[in-house]
Scaffold this motif. Structure first.
Motif, PDB file in Angstrom:
ATOM      1  N   UNK A 165       0.851  -1.195   0.000  1.00  0.00           N
ATOM      2  CA  UNK A 165       0.000   0.000   0.000  1.00  0.00           C
ATOM      3  C   UNK A 165       0.882   1.239   0.000  1.00  0.00           C
ATOM      4  N   UNK A 166       0.380   2.329  -0.532  1.00  0.00           N
ATOM      5  CA  UNK A 166       1.186   3.550  -0.611  1.00  0.00           C
ATOM      6  C   UNK A 166       1.268   4.228   0.759  1.00  0.00           C
ATOM      7  N   UNK A 167       0.280   3.998   1.615  1.00  0.00           N
ATOM      8  CA  UNK A 167       0.338   4.528   2.973  1.00  0.00           C
ATOM      9  C   UNK A 167       0.989   3.511   3.897  1.00  0.00           C
ATOM     10  N   UNK A 168       2.094   3.875   4.568  1.00  0.00           N
ATOM     11  CA  UNK A 168       2.693   2.955   5.540  1.00  0.00           C
ATOM     12  C   UNK A 168       1.780   2.734   6.750  1.00  0.00           C
ATOM     13  N   UNK A 169       2.090   1.708   7.517  1.00  0.00           N
ATOM     14  CA  UNK A 169       1.300   1.381   8.695  1.00  0.00           C
ATOM     15  C   UNK A 169       1.395   2.505   9.728  1.00  0.00           C
ATOM     16  N   UNK A 170       0.299   2.727  10.453  1.00  0.00           N
ATOM     17  CA  UNK A 170       0.240   3.844  11.395  1.00  0.00           C
ATOM     18  C   UNK A 170      -0.819   3.555  12.450  1.00  0.00           C
ATOM     19  N   UNK A 171      -0.583   4.040  13.666  1.00  0.00           N
ATOM     20  CA  UNK A 171      -1.570   3.885  14.745  1.00  0.00           C
ATOM     21  C   UNK A 171      -1.261   4.890  15.841  1.00  0.00           C
ATOM     22  N   UNK A 172      -2.280   5.199  16.647  1.00  0.00           N
ATOM     23  CA  UNK A 172      -2.058   5.967  17.867  1.00  0.00           C
ATOM     24  C   UNK A 172      -3.035   5.477  18.924  1.00  0.00           C
ATOM     25  N   UNK A 173      -2.725   5.815  20.180  1.00  0.00           N
ATOM     26  CA  UNK A 173      -3.535   5.296  21.283  1.00  0.00           C
ATOM     27  C   UNK A 173      -3.543   6.291  22.440  1.00  0.00           C
ATOM     28  N   UNK A 174      -4.563   6.155  23.292  1.00  0.00           N
ATOM     29  CA  UNK A 174      -4.708   7.006  24.470  1.00  0.00           C
ATOM     30  C   UNK A 174      -5.709   6.340  25.403  1.00  0.00           C
ATOM     31  N   UNK A 175      -5.826   6.876  26.623  1.00  0.00           N
ATOM     32  CA  UNK A 175      -6.859   6.421  27.554  1.00  0.00           C
ATOM     33  C   UNK A 175      -8.034   7.387  27.421  1.00  0.00           C
ATOM     34  N   UNK A 176      -9.209   6.869  27.060  1.00  0.00           N
ATOM     35  CA  UNK A 176     -10.326   7.782  26.813  1.00  0.00           C
ATOM     36  C   UNK A 176     -11.032   8.178  28.106  1.00  0.00           C
ATOM     37  N   UNK A 177     -12.101   8.954  27.968  1.00  0.00           N
ATOM     38  CA  UNK A 177     -12.768   9.518  29.146  1.00  0.00           C
ATOM     39  C   UNK A 177     -13.518   8.473  29.960  1.00  0.00           C
ATOM     40  N   UNK A 178     -13.632   7.270  29.445  1.00  0.00           N
ATOM     41  CA  UNK A 178     -14.240   6.181  30.211  1.00  0.00           C
ATOM     42  C   UNK A 178     -13.184   5.204  30.723  1.00  0.00           C
ATOM     43  N   UNK A 179     -11.915   5.603  30.644  1.00  0.00           N
ATOM     44  CA  UNK A 179     -10.842   4.764  31.151  1.00  0.00           C
ATOM     45  C   UNK A 179     -10.469   3.607  30.244  1.00  0.00           C
ATOM     46  N   UNK A 180     -10.874   3.663  28.990  1.00  0.00           N
ATOM     47  CA  UNK A 180     -10.565   2.585  28.054  1.00  0.00           C
ATOM     48  C   UNK A 180      -9.278   2.883  27.284  1.00  0.00           C
ATOM     49  N   UNK A 181      -8.461   1.852  27.099  1.00  0.00           N
ATOM     50  CA  UNK A 181      -7.348   1.974  26.160  1.00  0.00           C
ATOM     51  C   UNK A 181      -7.957   2.035  24.771  1.00  0.00           C
ATOM     52  N   UNK A 182      -7.756   3.168  24.106  1.00  0.00           N
ATOM     53  CA  UNK A 182      -8.394   3.402  22.809  1.00  0.00           C
ATOM     54  C   UNK A 182      -7.327   3.462  21.735  1.00  0.00           C
ATOM     55  N   UNK A 183      -7.452   2.585  20.756  1.00  0.00           N
ATOM     56  CA  UNK A 183      -6.437   2.432  19.714  1.00  0.00           C
ATOM     57  C   UNK A 183      -7.061   2.744  18.357  1.00  0.00           C
ATOM     58  N   UNK A 184      -6.469   3.698  17.650  1.00  0.00           N
ATOM     59  CA  UNK A 184      -6.859   4.020  16.284  1.00  0.00           C
ATOM     60  C   UNK A 184      -5.815   3.411  15.353  1.00  0.00           C
ATOM     61  N   UNK A 185      -6.240   2.581  14.421  1.00  0.00           N
ATOM     62  CA  UNK A 185      -5.286   1.936  13.521  1.00  0.00           C
ATOM     63  C   UNK A 185      -5.951   1.624  12.200  1.00  0.00           C
ATOM     64  N   UNK A 186      -5.168   1.053  11.294  1.00  0.00           N
ATOM     65  CA  UNK A 186      -5.697   0.664   9.986  1.00  0.00           C
ATOM     66  C   UNK A 186      -6.364  -0.714  10.019  1.00  0.00           C
ATOM     67  N   UNK A 187      -6.653  -1.225  11.186  1.00  0.00           N
ATOM     68  CA  UNK A 187      -7.242  -2.554  11.336  1.00  0.00           C
ATOM     69  C   UNK A 187      -8.439  -2.744  10.411  1.00  0.00           C
ATOM     70  N   UNK A 188      -8.493  -3.903   9.756  1.00  0.00           N
ATOM     71  CA  UNK A 188      -9.691  -4.254   8.991  1.00  0.00           C
ATOM     72  C   UNK A 188     -10.482  -5.351   9.704  1.00  0.00           C
ATOM     73  N   UNK A 189     -10.204  -5.471  11.026  1.00  0.00           N
ATOM     74  CA  UNK A 189     -10.959  -6.416  11.840  1.00  0.00           C
ATOM     75  C   UNK A 189     -10.947  -5.934  13.281  1.00  0.00           C
ATOM     76  N   UNK A 190     -11.648  -4.841  13.567  1.00  0.00           N
ATOM     77  CA  UNK A 190     -11.498  -4.213  14.881  1.00  0.00           C
ATOM     78  C   UNK A 190     -11.989  -5.121  16.003  1.00  0.00           C
ATOM     79  N   UNK A 191     -13.072  -5.826  15.814  1.00  0.00           N
ATOM     80  CA  UNK A 191     -13.542  -6.745  16.863  1.00  0.00           C
ATOM     81  C   UNK A 191     -12.660  -7.986  16.927  1.00  0.00           C
TER      82      UNK A 191
END
Length: 915
Positions: A366-392
């Protein structure tokens, strides 16, 4: 420091800079003009193209120190708006050119310069221009991009209007049309943020991650020394396996009980061993990327090298050690056992052929390299944004490994610049999850192209040994196989992939008797990841070429040999797994394809006649048949929701992940086809997608399952809402009436492939897929006899995908698959860890490597009984078998039989010299 005055999109900007930045970095980091993308970072892909002083400029390799004061720079943000598109942007949307959309700004800026200098280009001139300016697209196969430029030129010449380009629904119907995907306009104007763009806008305390990665393929880890790195400027934390709160493993979710491993073989951060080149050993979290990378170089890793087994045969050597101690290197076996014993048939059949084939370790690129970022959201969840095509799916695979409870982990899909399947496996999700847990800060990790190519999964190579028997009339009697899948060091989905060989070797052909053994082998090369076609390219590389060899042996035309042996209802033909296909469409499909095949043969003969007997080139027309099933085996399912809103719109919720294939337009079209009976227009349907905190489990976007499974789920949810809204007199309730009558406003749609069964573990007999797709591949190749260089000069694909849901999307999927199939056949590989490290060196296809002469023919008179509105999938069938068709065409041109890919010039030349 230097001061620069630049005219950016017509506005004079004064900038104080260090002077070492690239133009792309200045545009993106300082001005947040993130429509300029950085793909390869080496000037190979054109994603960063902007216009400087009227010239196409690859901004990722243009140093700001070389840019003159008052240089006039145009970016995608400056040539059109959401409300007033430039003709090129409008044409890009109209022709479905913005699939993933990552390359679109660079192409549009490049095309703008072309049309300013050449208002009436030919198609060849457009291709040459893009080729010269190194514009790469991995999604479209290039033809729609050429179409768009030609139409934009007409608009600029005053021959048509922008409005003429756009499809406009009639009778409130968009199914089967070229209605534009909802994301199209944002993608072509630079307003569609990808992961690297979103990182630019994260909080100031976000930590940037640099990985310490293995530079060997197999070793014991004796010691990791982080002391010097920890004292480097800007470093907040150096993380090793000792810091990981959970099991420090990604589970492969073992599919079949006969797998000899437990699935917990992939470390998040290596602890005891390195298993492949690029494995992550430590993470440096720092205030800037530069500080993180500088510190990562100071981490010292003491290794004891072990033998590296870089192919399946090497790992199967009797002296080879177990790569994962306690689990044999050959850890899974599947056997397709259908009909009678094949040994006596092979002994007595009048016609028997035998071949060995090899399908390569194709990189996704793919022309876009792999990328992700993460943080703890306002409900205390580890929240991960990524290029996943299978989030569940990935939620289940990384939860225990990073050490959080399921309800405390949330995955959200980023807008993805193409994946083609590599993101079916988690790549960096667990890494950023661990980093944010350990540091308590938001974190970000953005790969460069070298990391993208060397670290992420690849198509698993297939070593195929196929034996085929036929009677005196050419009826196929039996097939035998003994095959190996090199799945790299991590077992995730290796068994499922190998099962595909039991399901697809011989698919499409009525073969009553099969004995086909396939084994999964653990090696130290790149781990195997899903890649478009998932097991079918390996299967047809062996099975279809064997069909071609048999046709040649018997003197039967190769097209007719396949036609006479294809699935037929009159013969009650069954698949390799012993069940009836979803529809018997292949007789009609071969009848539809026949005149195109003969036209190709005549064209190749004409070209050969023009060359003469001793001409520089030889031309040949090939054929192959590709088949693919839609689903994840057995009783697959999906879920979607539909909700009526106060403003009389409907919101659809699903987790149909989009990696360029068009999940947004798929969801919209399936919903609208049901909702339009109550008068809803496409504009009145809203989409909420791909967030485990907000959307249901629709299953991963792989296996060509989504259009069938999630399409059906969306249909069911909308039907439930419509049924609730329907009054006795046939009219429909408003939102207010629904509330007044206390009727639910939100409905859960679930669809389950209940007609399917799992394949038997001993014989692979069963009914694994509810719907199939079928493609006949008809290429013409040109072989340069002195060098062995092969070029595909024409490609015709005749396909049956059932009902076409959106024609632009289907065209784009087929065209992209043809381009990737040409690359697979002729140039693409990831074998040499020192050589195959850039897009160019991996053999990616540029515009002139793919023919402009492409015909797409669709058969729609066999709607699928279990497909939504009669539809199948369309993403993977077109990449099941274009490569054997190309190799078969080489044989027709020259008499040289190639059975291993890529068919590089030296490979073809050696075969020619051996004749």
């Amino acid at each position: 420091m230097v001061k620069k005055i630049l005219v950016i999109n017509g506005v004079e900007r004064t900038l104080v800079l260090e002077g070492t930045e690239t133009l792309a970095e200045v545009l993106r980091d300082r001005l947040l003009l993130t429509g300029c993308k950085i793909g390869c970072g080496q000037g190979h892909c054109g994603a960063c193209n902007v216009i400087m002083d009227g010239k196409v400029t690859r901004s990722c390799i243009t140093r700001i120190s070389k840019v003159r004061d008052y240089a006039r720079i145009e970016t995608i943000e400056g040539i059109g708006t959401l409300e007033n598109l430039h003709p090129l942007q409008a044409a890009w949307v109209a022709h479905g050119c913005a699939q993933c959309g990552f390359c679109s700004p660079g192409f549009i800026m490049s095309a703008k310069v072309l049309l300013e200098n050449n208002p009436s280009p030919t198609r060849e001139e457009v291709r040459d221009w893009f080729h010269k300016n190194r514009n790469l697209c991995r999604c479209t196969g290039y033809k729609p991009l050429i179409d768009a430029v030609m139409d934009a030129a007409k608009v600029l010449r005053g021959e048509m209007s922008k409005e003429d380009l756009m499809f406009k629904p009639t009778d409130n119907k968009i199914l089967g049309t070229t209605y534009a995907r909802p994301s199209g306009i944002a993608k072509v104007t630079g307003n569609w943020d990808f992961g690297a763009d979103e990182i630019k806008k994260m909080p100031e305390d976000t930590l940037q991650i640099a990985l310490v990665q293995a530079e060997v393929s197999h070793a014991l880890i004796k010691r990791i020394d982080t002391s010097e790195a920890e004292n480097m400027p800007g470093v907040y934390k150096v993380i090793t396996y000792k810091d990981v709160p959970g099991k420090n493993r990604i589970t492969g979710l073992i599919t079949f009980p006969t797998n000899k491993g437990d699935g917990w073989d992939r470390p998040i951060l290596c602890d005891e061993k390195v298993f492949q080149y690029g494995d992550a050993i430590a993470m440096v979290c720092a205030d800037t990327v530069a500080h993180a990378k500088a510190a990562a170089k100071k981490v010292k890793v003491n290794l004891e090298l072990l033998p590296a087994y870089m192919s399946a045969p090497e790992a199967m050597d009797p002296d080879a050690i177990e790569i994962h101690p306690g689990t044999p290197n050959v850890y899974y076996e599947t056997n397709c056992i259908k009909g009678e014993d094949t040994a006596p048939i092979m002994e007595t059949a009048p016609n028997v052929v035998e071949i060995d084939s090899y399908c390569s370790r194709q990189p996704h690129l793919p022309i876009e390299p792999d990328v992700a970022y993460a943080y703890i959201d306002d409900e205390g969840r580890v929240t991960i944004h990524s290029k996943s095509i299978g989030i569940h799916l990935h939620h289940a695979m990384i939860c225990a490994g990073i050490g959080v409870e399921p309800e405390k982990l949330r995955l959200i899909q980023l807008h993805a610049g193409g994946t083609f399947g590599y993101k079916f496996s988690p790549t960096i999700e667990a890494l950023v999850g661990v980093a944010t847990l350990v540091t308590g800060h938001p974190v970000a990790l953005n790969f460069d192209m070298y990391q993208m190519i060397t670290y992420t999964g690849k198509r698993s190579p297939g070593f195929m040994h196929i034996k085929l028997a036929a009677d005196e009339n050419g009826k196929v009697l039996a097939l035998e196989g003994d095959n190996l899948i090199d799945h790299g060091p991590y077992s995730e989905f290796g068994d499922l992939l190998t099962m595909r060989l039991s399901q697809f070797v011989g698919a499409g052909v009525d073969i009553p008797n099969i004995r086909n053994r396939s084994r999964t082998v653990c090696t130290n090369h790149a781990y195997g990841a899903a890649f478009r076609g998932y097991g079918a390219p390996q299967s047809f590389m062996g099975g279809d070429i064997a069909m071609d060899v048999m046709a040649e042996k018997m003197g039967i035309d190769p097209f007719e040999f396949r036609a006479m042996n294809c699935y037929k209802e009159s013969a009650e033909s069954t698949t390799p797994t012993g069940c009836k296909p979803d529809v018997y469409c292949l007789e009609d499909l071969f009848n539809l394809a026949r005149p195109y095949y003969h036209k190709n043969k005549e064209y190749a003969e004409k070209l050969n006649a023009e060359q003469g007997e001793n001409g520089k080139y030889k031309f040949g027309a090939g054929v192959s048949l590709g088949v693919y099933g839609c689903g994840l085996d057995g009783v697959d399912s999906s879920e979607a929701w539909a909700e009526l809103n106060p403003d009389h719109t409907v919101t659809i919720y699903d987790s149909w992940e989009d990696h360029g294939q068009g999940a947004d337009i798929g969801t919209l079209t399936h919903a609208h086809e049901t909702l339009r009976q109550a008068g809803f227009t496409p504009e009145e349907i809203k989409l909420v997608m791909n967030d485990t905190g907000l959307t249901p489990n629709s299953g991963p976007a792989g296996g060509s399952r989504s259009n069938v499974m999630t399409g059906n789920a969306v249909r069911v949810a909308c039907e439930m809402l419509i049924n609730a809204m329907r009054k006795a007199d046939g009219t429909f309730r408003t939102y207010e009436e629904m509330v007044e009558e206390k009727l639910p406003l939100k409905y859960q749609g679930k669809w389950v492939a209940t007609a399917c069964t799992d394949c038997d573990m001993e014989t692979a007999q069963g009914n694994p897929f509810s719907v199939y797709m079928y493609c006949i591949n008809l290429p013409i190749v040109r072989v340069e006899m002195a060098t062995g260089k092969v070029k595909v000069v024409k490609f015709t694909m005749v396909s049956d995908f059932g009902t076409i849901i959106n024609k632009s999307v289907v065209d784009g999927q087929v065209l992209g698959a043809i381009a990737q199939g040409i690359g697979l056949a002729l140039t693409e590989d990831f074998e040499d860890l020192k050589k195959h490290t850039t897009l160019q060196k991996c053999g990616i296809s540029y515009p002139n490597d793919v023919p402009d002469d492409i015909e797409l023919i669709y058969q729609e008179n066999h709607p699928r009984p279990l497909g939504p509105y009669g539809a199948a999938g369309c993403g993977e069938g077109p990449l099941a078998a274009p490569h054997p068709a190309i190799l078969n065409a080489i044989f027709q041109a020259t008499g040289a039989r190639i059975t291993k890919i890529p068919a590089l010039p030296e490979v073809v030349k050696a075969a020619l010299d051996a004749l």
